[in-house]
Design a protein around this motif. Structure first.
Motif, PDB file in Angstrom:
ATOM      1  N   THR A 318       0.809  -1.218   0.000  1.00 27.49           N
ATOM      2  CA  THR A 318       0.000   0.000   0.000  1.00 27.49           C
ATOM      3  C   THR A 318       0.844   1.272   0.000  1.00 27.49           C
ATOM      4  O   THR A 318       0.551   2.221  -0.733  1.00 27.49           O
ATOM      5  CB  THR A 318      -0.929   0.019   1.231  1.00 27.49           C
ATOM      6  N   LEU A 319       1.902   1.315   0.813  1.00 31.19           N
ATOM      7  CA  LEU A 319       2.693   2.544   0.952  1.00 31.19           C
ATOM      8  C   LEU A 319       3.325   3.000  -0.364  1.00 31.19           C
ATOM      9  O   LEU A 319       3.264   4.198  -0.693  1.00 31.19           O
ATOM     10  CB  LEU A 319       3.750   2.362   2.049  1.00 31.19           C
ATOM     11  N   PRO A 320       3.902   2.099  -1.161  1.00 38.09           N
ATOM     12  CA  PRO A 320       4.396   2.549  -2.474  1.00 38.09           C
ATOM     13  C   PRO A 320       3.270   3.057  -3.381  1.00 38.09           C
ATOM     14  O   PRO A 320       3.490   3.954  -4.206  1.00 38.09           O
ATOM     15  CB  PRO A 320       5.046   1.293  -3.064  1.00 38.09           C
ATOM     16  N   SER A 321       2.076   2.495  -3.219  1.00 36.11           N
ATOM     17  CA  SER A 321       0.935   2.944  -4.020  1.00 36.11           C
ATOM     18  C   SER A 321       0.584   4.392  -3.692  1.00 36.11           C
ATOM     19  O   SER A 321       0.223   5.169  -4.589  1.00 36.11           O
ATOM     20  CB  SER A 321      -0.283   2.056  -3.760  1.00 36.11           C
ATOM     21  N   VAL A 322       0.664   4.750  -2.424  1.00 33.02           N
ATOM     22  CA  VAL A 322       0.387   6.129  -2.009  1.00 33.02           C
ATOM     23  C   VAL A 322       1.364   7.094  -2.671  1.00 33.02           C
ATOM     24  O   VAL A 322       0.966   8.135  -3.220  1.00 33.02           O
ATOM     25  CB  VAL A 322       0.469   6.262  -0.472  1.00 33.02           C
ATOM     26  N   VAL A 323       2.643   6.735  -2.635  1.00 32.43           N
ATOM     27  CA  VAL A 323       3.670   7.573  -3.265  1.00 32.43           C
ATOM     28  C   VAL A 323       3.386   7.725  -4.762  1.00 32.43           C
ATOM     29  O   VAL A 323       3.469   8.821  -5.325  1.00 32.43           O
ATOM     30  CB  VAL A 323       5.071   6.971  -3.039  1.00 32.43           C
ATOM     31  N   THR A 327       2.582  11.339  -6.669  1.00 34.15           N
ATOM     32  CA  THR A 327       3.554  11.877  -7.636  1.00 34.15           C
ATOM     33  C   THR A 327       3.045  11.834  -9.078  1.00 34.15           C
ATOM     34  O   THR A 327       3.423  12.674  -9.902  1.00 34.15           O
ATOM     35  CB  THR A 327       4.884  11.105  -7.549  1.00 34.15           C
ATOM     36  N   MET A 328       2.171  10.871  -9.376  1.00 38.07           N
ATOM     37  CA  MET A 328       1.703  10.690 -10.756  1.00 38.07           C
ATOM     38  C   MET A 328       0.258  11.121 -10.955  1.00 38.07           C
ATOM     39  O   MET A 328      -0.350  10.808 -11.990  1.00 38.07           O
ATOM     40  CB  MET A 328       1.856   9.216 -11.148  1.00 38.07           C
ATOM     41  N   ALA A 329      -0.307  11.834  -9.994  1.00 40.69           N
ATOM     42  CA  ALA A 329      -1.733  12.176 -10.037  1.00 40.69           C
ATOM     43  C   ALA A 329      -2.136  12.867 -11.331  1.00 40.69           C
ATOM     44  O   ALA A 329      -3.062  12.441 -12.033  1.00 40.69           O
ATOM     45  CB  ALA A 329      -2.102  13.040  -8.826  1.00 40.69           C
ATOM     46  N   TYR A 330      -1.436  13.946 -11.666  1.00 45.87           N
ATOM     47  CA  TYR A 330      -1.816  14.727 -12.858  1.00 45.87           C
ATOM     48  C   TYR A 330      -1.678  13.888 -14.132  1.00 45.87           C
ATOM     49  O   TYR A 330      -2.567  13.915 -15.003  1.00 45.87           O
ATOM     50  CB  TYR A 330      -0.965  15.986 -12.966  1.00 45.87           C
ATOM     51  N   CYS A 331      -0.578  13.152 -14.245  1.00 45.90           N
ATOM     52  CA  CYS A 331      -0.340  12.339 -15.449  1.00 45.90           C
ATOM     53  C   CYS A 331      -1.425  11.274 -15.623  1.00 45.90           C
ATOM     54  O   CYS A 331      -1.922  11.052 -16.741  1.00 45.90           O
ATOM     55  CB  CYS A 331       1.026  11.673 -15.376  1.00 45.90           C
TER      56      CYS A 331
END
Length: 379
Positions: A318-323, A327-331
């Motif tokens: 889960t934690l890497p998914s949050v990152v 970081t990639m939200a806009y893309c």
């Protein structure tokens, strides 16, 4: 190892389902964008989503599986059928009552959920119309939950996890092949109703295929087991209701904001739901019958070890998914939704919502796992 295999089965199929869900939303926003009709549909769709999670997934199944597992473990086939039949009948009458109430008071429920719509008569009328089309699907979905609970109790996870995939195919098809005389909002609304009917038929067929005792209509005689079930159900519903009330509160505030705000929340939530379903919900589903069976067999040794390993395993995912989401939200929003009527302003606003929502993901995952551990113990 067996637990991991079951988790990967559900999680893998959940990925496919969620990807199709995002495709469905991408097709929908292509036709509607962040418009009045899109806001109306997403608001109307929250009605069945709320009641499905409150009564079906959040309530009945979580407590139904441990009780039904007791019968299965002790090889009491008739007892399992009688118990399932009484709960099935109870669910049927409760859902019929809710469908009738919502149909009659659709306008009042819409204003309760989205009070800001009172200043926009067009949006209000569309939401009321879509609600009346969509809401009967909750009756079919809730009844299908009893059949899926039977499959999960017997650790038949594949057909259970396949259902959302097939449902998403139906919803996408409803947008693409329905008559052009219908708007996209009406197409998807009728698609939701058709998907609910299909889900009940599919789950019934899976139970019959495996030759498990199928629930039937019966009297609602209050046996000691049914009494215990209903008593336990009250706190379960209360717990499930907290999360759903949070969603409704968000919708209430968003309804007061400019047109498109509800759509931004809805689209961002699609991305958060993917890792939540893959890790938290999938592991919770696997743990529920696993721990319930051990308790029924009085094999409590090892339950804490299973719980801790499951907790750490899912948190590491889960934690890497949050990152990644932050970081990639806009893309990601731009890639999937940035076409048709979904403009740059909508992309930026949705990405901002997604970044904020992602921060709460670890807590939601932990809550899903821990609640399943408690429900398995009928706590």
């Amino acid at each position: 190892m067996a637990l991991t295999k079951k988790f990967l089965t559900i999680s893998g199929l959940t990925v496919v389902s969620r990807i199709l869900g995002v495709v469905r939303e991408a097709v929908l926003v292509h036709f509607l964008g962040a418009s009045i009709e899109m806001d109306a549909f997403t608001t109307a769709f929250k009605f069945p989503s709320f009641f499905r999670k409150f009564f079906a997934e959040g309530g009945f199944q979580s407590i139904f599986v441990p009780y039904y597992t007791d019968f299965v473990t002790l090889e009491k086939k008739k007892g399992a059928m009688y118990f399932a039949s009484r709960i099935y009948t109870l669910t049927f009458w409760i859902m019929i009552a809710f469908v009738v109430i919502i149909h009659v008071f659709a306008r009042e429920f819409t204003l309760l959920m989205a009070p800001g719509f009172i200043t926009n008569p067009e949006k209000l009328e569309l939401t009321v119309e879509f609600t009346r089309i969509i809401f009967p699907s909750i009756a079919f979905i809730s009844l299908s939950t009893i059949y899926s609970g039977i499959l999960v109790s017997r650790q038949r996870f594949f057909p259970f996890a396949m259902a959302p995939i097939l449902v998403n195919f139906i919803l996408i098809a409803s947008l693409l092949i329905c008559q052009d005389s219908l708007t996209a909002g009406r197409k998807i609304s009728y698609g939701v109703l058709a998907a609910g009917i299909f889900q009940l038929t599919y789950m019934y067929g899976c139970v019959k295929y495996h030759n498990y005792p199928s629930p039937k209509f019966s009297n609602i005689r209050r046996t000691p087991m049914v009494k215990s079930f209903l008593k336990k159900l009250i706190p379960v519903l209360a717990g499930a209701g907290v999360a759903q009330i949070n969603i409704l509160v968000g919708t209430v505030f968003a309804s007061i904001l400019p047109t498109g705000s509800i759509t931004y929340l809805y689209c961002a939530d699609r991305f958060v739901q993917l890792p939540l379903a893959m890790f938290g919900i999938s592991m919770g589903i696997v743990l529920l019958p696993e721990i319930a069976e051990r308790i029924a067999k009085k094999q409590a040794d090892g339950i804490k070890e299973i719980q801790d390993k499951s907790f750490l395993f899912t948190l590491r995912l889960t934690l890497p998914s949050v990152v990644g989401l932050i970081t990639m939200a806009y893309c990601m929003i731009s890639l999937l939704y940035g076409h048709g009527k979904f403009d740059q302003e909508a992309i930026q606003n949705t990405a901002t919502v997604l970044k904020a929502s992602a921060c709460g993901l670890p807590a939601f995952v932990v809550a899903k796992i821990m609640s399943s551990v408690l429900f398995a113990q009928k706590d």
